[in-house]
Enzyme design. Structure first.
Site, PDB file in Angstrom:
ATOM      1  N   SER A 206       0.846  -1.190   0.000  1.00 34.79           N
ATOM      2  CA  SER A 206       0.000   0.000   0.000  1.00 34.79           C
ATOM      3  C   SER A 206       0.882   1.240   0.000  1.00 34.79           C
ATOM      4  O   SER A 206       1.755   1.373  -0.849  1.00 34.79           O
ATOM      5  CB  SER A 206      -0.944  -0.073   1.198  1.00 34.79           C
ATOM      6  OG  SER A 206      -2.083   0.676   0.926  1.00 34.79           O
ATOM      7  N   LYS A 210       4.294   1.905  -2.357  1.00 37.76           N
ATOM      8  CA  LYS A 210       4.776   3.060  -3.132  1.00 37.76           C
ATOM      9  C   LYS A 210       6.246   3.268  -2.773  1.00 37.76           C
ATOM     10  O   LYS A 210       7.107   3.516  -3.635  1.00 37.76           O
ATOM     11  CB  LYS A 210       4.001   4.337  -2.800  1.00 37.76           C
ATOM     12  CG  LYS A 210       2.471   4.241  -2.851  1.00 37.76           C
ATOM     13  CD  LYS A 210       1.829   5.586  -2.510  1.00 37.76           C
ATOM     14  CE  LYS A 210       0.407   5.515  -1.972  1.00 37.76           C
ATOM     15  NZ  LYS A 210      -0.577   4.739  -2.671  1.00 37.76           N
ATOM     16  N   GLN A 252      -7.847   6.920  -6.745  1.00 37.87           N
ATOM     17  CA  GLN A 252      -6.956   7.954  -6.192  1.00 37.87           C
ATOM     18  C   GLN A 252      -6.154   8.605  -7.326  1.00 37.87           C
ATOM     19  O   GLN A 252      -5.596   7.919  -8.174  1.00 37.87           O
ATOM     20  CB  GLN A 252      -5.986   7.322  -5.190  1.00 37.87           C
ATOM     21  CG  GLN A 252      -5.098   8.344  -4.507  1.00 37.87           C
ATOM     22  CD  GLN A 252      -4.383   7.763  -3.299  1.00 37.87           C
ATOM     23  OE1 GLN A 252      -3.955   6.604  -3.319  1.00 37.87           O
ATOM     24  NE2 GLN A 252      -4.259   8.547  -2.248  1.00 37.87           N
ATOM     25  N   GLU A 260      -3.844  14.147   1.139  1.00 39.79           N
ATOM     26  CA  GLU A 260      -3.986  13.087   2.142  1.00 39.79           C
ATOM     27  C   GLU A 260      -2.761  12.922   3.030  1.00 39.79           C
ATOM     28  O   GLU A 260      -2.888  12.670   4.231  1.00 39.79           O
ATOM     29  CB  GLU A 260      -4.286  11.750   1.446  1.00 39.79           C
ATOM     30  CG  GLU A 260      -4.555  10.633   2.447  1.00 39.79           C
ATOM     31  CD  GLU A 260      -4.824   9.288   1.824  1.00 39.79           C
ATOM     32  OE1 GLU A 260      -5.280   9.224   0.660  1.00 39.79           O
ATOM     33  OE2 GLU A 260      -4.570   8.279   2.500  1.00 39.79           O
ATOM     34  N   TRP A 303      -9.899   2.077  -5.743  1.00 40.20           N
ATOM     35  CA  TRP A 303      -9.062   3.182  -5.276  1.00 40.20           C
ATOM     36  C   TRP A 303      -7.598   3.046  -5.754  1.00 40.20           C
ATOM     37  O   TRP A 303      -6.899   4.024  -5.962  1.00 40.20           O
ATOM     38  CB  TRP A 303      -9.129   3.246  -3.746  1.00 40.20           C
ATOM     39  CG  TRP A 303      -8.499   4.455  -3.133  1.00 40.20           C
ATOM     40  CD1 TRP A 303      -7.412   4.485  -2.314  1.00 40.20           C
ATOM     41  CD2 TRP A 303      -8.923   5.821  -3.274  1.00 40.20           C
ATOM     42  NE1 TRP A 303      -7.126   5.772  -1.947  1.00 40.20           N
ATOM     43  CE2 TRP A 303      -8.032   6.610  -2.514  1.00 40.20           C
ATOM     44  CE3 TRP A 303      -9.964   6.448  -3.976  1.00 40.20           C
ATOM     45  CZ2 TRP A 303      -8.146   8.001  -2.430  1.00 40.20           C
ATOM     46  CZ3 TRP A 303     -10.076   7.836  -3.894  1.00 40.20           C
ATOM     47  CH2 TRP A 303      -9.176   8.592  -3.136  1.00 40.20           C
ATOM     48  N   HIS A 339      -7.120  -6.033   1.251  1.00 35.95           N
ATOM     49  CA  HIS A 339      -5.961  -5.197   0.952  1.00 35.95           C
ATOM     50  C   HIS A 339      -4.750  -5.699   1.738  1.00 35.95           C
ATOM     51  O   HIS A 339      -4.815  -5.858   2.959  1.00 35.95           O
ATOM     52  CB  HIS A 339      -6.330  -3.758   1.356  1.00 35.95           C
ATOM     53  CG  HIS A 339      -5.330  -2.729   0.963  1.00 35.95           C
ATOM     54  ND1 HIS A 339      -4.661  -2.744  -0.242  1.00 35.95           N
ATOM     55  CD2 HIS A 339      -4.889  -1.626   1.628  1.00 35.95           C
ATOM     56  CE1 HIS A 339      -3.854  -1.687  -0.307  1.00 35.95           C
ATOM     57  NE2 HIS A 339      -3.981  -1.006   0.811  1.00 35.95           N
TER      58      HIS A 339
HETATM   59  C1  MCU Z   1      -2.698   2.223  -1.494  1.00 37.91           C
HETATM   60  O1  MCU Z   1      -2.049   3.003  -0.510  1.00 37.91           O
HETATM   61  C2  MCU Z   1      -2.750   3.891   0.336  1.00 37.91           C
HETATM   62  C3  MCU Z   1      -3.602   4.858  -0.459  1.00 37.91           C
HETATM   63  O2  MCU Z   1      -2.772   5.582  -1.345  1.00 37.91           O
HETATM   64  C4  MCU Z   1      -4.306   5.796   0.501  1.00 37.91           C
HETATM   65  O3  MCU Z   1      -5.178   6.667  -0.205  1.00 37.91           O
HETATM   66  C5  MCU Z   1      -5.091   5.053   1.526  1.00 37.91           C
HETATM   67  O4  MCU Z   1      -5.560   5.965   2.473  1.00 37.91           O
HETATM   68  O5  MCU Z   1      -4.228   4.171   2.206  1.00 37.91           O
HETATM   69  C6  MCU Z   1      -3.591   3.204   1.407  1.00 37.91           C
HETATM   70  C7  MCU Z   1      -2.783   2.408   2.391  1.00 37.91           C
HETATM   71  O6  MCU Z   1      -1.633   2.700   2.637  1.00 37.91           O
HETATM   72  O7  MCU Z   1      -3.448   1.468   3.082  1.00 37.91           O
HETATM   73  C8  MCU Z   1      -2.769   0.772   4.093  1.00 37.91           C
END
Ligand code: MCU
Length: 390
Positions: A206, A210, A252, A260, A303, A339
């Protein structure tokens, strides 16, 4: 000391003909970058000055140009290796001490080693691994949030990286974490930890996915990059995400991501509502990892942008192919799971990449891994063709 001053001077005065040519072939990396609006993905085979990328040497220079543009427009500055980096291993705790410009910081990472005589390969995992690391490979867990805090938008300039370089430093959290990965590898190169610094992977899921993608792109000593469900800001391309958003998807985009959290540099703000003016996009971020190993895992959560990640990574795979290493990159998306839970169906893909790039099994089959439930025709997003780089 005396010789280190005299010898380079002598060397430049007595350059032989082939060396002169080599010097002239060095890359000229620009310091300003195009901001021309272009809704198609930028062409990785043309320099910003319009020259074509025709040879492997050109491609190496183009990678430097892409990296510089990404730092300038998206990520913020990546400081060079600090003047002092030392480390110690005590039990399973690796302590990294860094000094620069009269300031010092220390951070730790915890090492879980395979049994038996090393040196062993290892995967640096942001916040712990969300994919299964085999028993033959170590795990180095980094609390990346201690390096650059990522709680919310108020985390700007907080964390050990900023204690060292100042809270006003242009780095976003992603590139600050990448800097920390580099310092861990510095220590693995100088301290006998039982971990082989030439067989290092990096992973995260997530937001940390990145981060894994950025670390693989900016630290050439990372042998295998394993971003998991990185979505927007990782395996997705900004431009494809914008076109998906325009088509009504709950996805997103750059304009949302800057509101964010602090993953990107404050410099990215200027592009957030016009990502089509960025000099690069994330197909080129992924291509910075080439020729090293990259296997991107995704999910079909809206997302994260399933069409965007598939289109972006499919384009990146075609770049890997064009530069002669088609089997060194793969992407895979199996949907319908929580996720950051790793579906067993992706195990063979993960195993193949780990076997090849961390366990040095040259026969491991990483060929042709392009799996996604999103069907994407990449010609919709590009207006250029893929040359074969000799
Ligand atoms: C996919 O990574 C992120 C996403 O970019 C955010 O918008 C969301 O709030 O959180 C995701 C994440 O890190 O989930 C653990």
């Amino acid at each position: 000391m005396k010789y280190s001053i005299v010898l380079p001077f002598l060397a430049t005065t007595v350059l032989s003909a082939p060396l002169v040519q080599e010097r002239q072939a060095d890359c000229t990396v620009p310091t300003s970058f195009p901001t021309t609006a272009n809704s198609k993905l930028p062409n990785p085979f043309v320099f910003f000055n319009g020259n074509k990328v025709a040879t492997q040497a050109d491609w190496t220079c183009k990678q430097k140009e892409i990296a510089a543009a990404l730092l300038s427009q998206e990520l913020g500055d990546l400081p060079a290796k600090p003047s002092t980096v030392t480390g110690t291993l005590s039990g399973s705790t690796l302590t990294i001490n860094v000094s620069q410009g009269g300031k010092s910081i220390s951070f730790t990472a915890s090492i879980k080693k395979p049994s038996g005589t090393g040196p062993h390969p290892a995967i640096i995992a942001y916040g712990g691994a969300s994919l299964p690391v085999p028993a033959t490979v170590g795990t180095i867990t980094l609390d990346n949030g201690a390096i650059a805090v990522q709680n919310d938008k108020g985390s700007r300039g907080k964390g050990k990286f900023f204690d060292l370089y100042g809270s006003g430093h242009s780095a976003g959290a992603l590139i600050a974490w990448s800097w920390a990965v580099s310092r861990i590898i510095d220590v693995l190169e100088t301290v006998d930890t039982g971990i082989d610094p030439k067989r290092i992977g990096v992973t995260g899921c997530s937001r940390n996915g990145k981060g894994a993608m950025i670390a693989g792109a900016f630290e050439p000593r990372v042998a295998l990059t394993l971003p998991q469900e990185s979505g927007s800001g990782g395996a997705a391309c900004w431009r494809i995400s914008d076109s998906e958003k325009a088509a009504g998807k709950n996805i997103q985009t750059a304009s949302q991501i800057v509101t964010e959290n602090v993953w990107f540099s404050p410099n990215f703000q200027a592009f957030s509502s016009k990502a089509n003016t960025l000099a690069t996009d994330h197909h080129e971020l992924a291509a910075l990892v080439a020729p090293r190993g990259l296997m991107a895992f995704e999910n079909n959560i809206d997302w994260l942008g399933p069409v965007s990640t598939a289109g972006c990574m499919k384009t990146a795979r075609a770049i890997y192919k064009a530069v002669g290493v088609p089997d060194n990159m793969g992407y895979s998306m199996i949907g319908g799971h929580n996720h950051c839970s790793f579906p067993s169906g992706q195990q063979p893909e993960l195993t193949a990449f780990i076997n090849k790039f961390l366990l040095n099994q040259s026969s491991a089959n990483t060929a042709g891994i392009e799996r996604s439930t999103a069907t994407v025709d990449i010609t919709k997003y590009i207006d250029w063709t893929f040359p074969t780089i000799a």
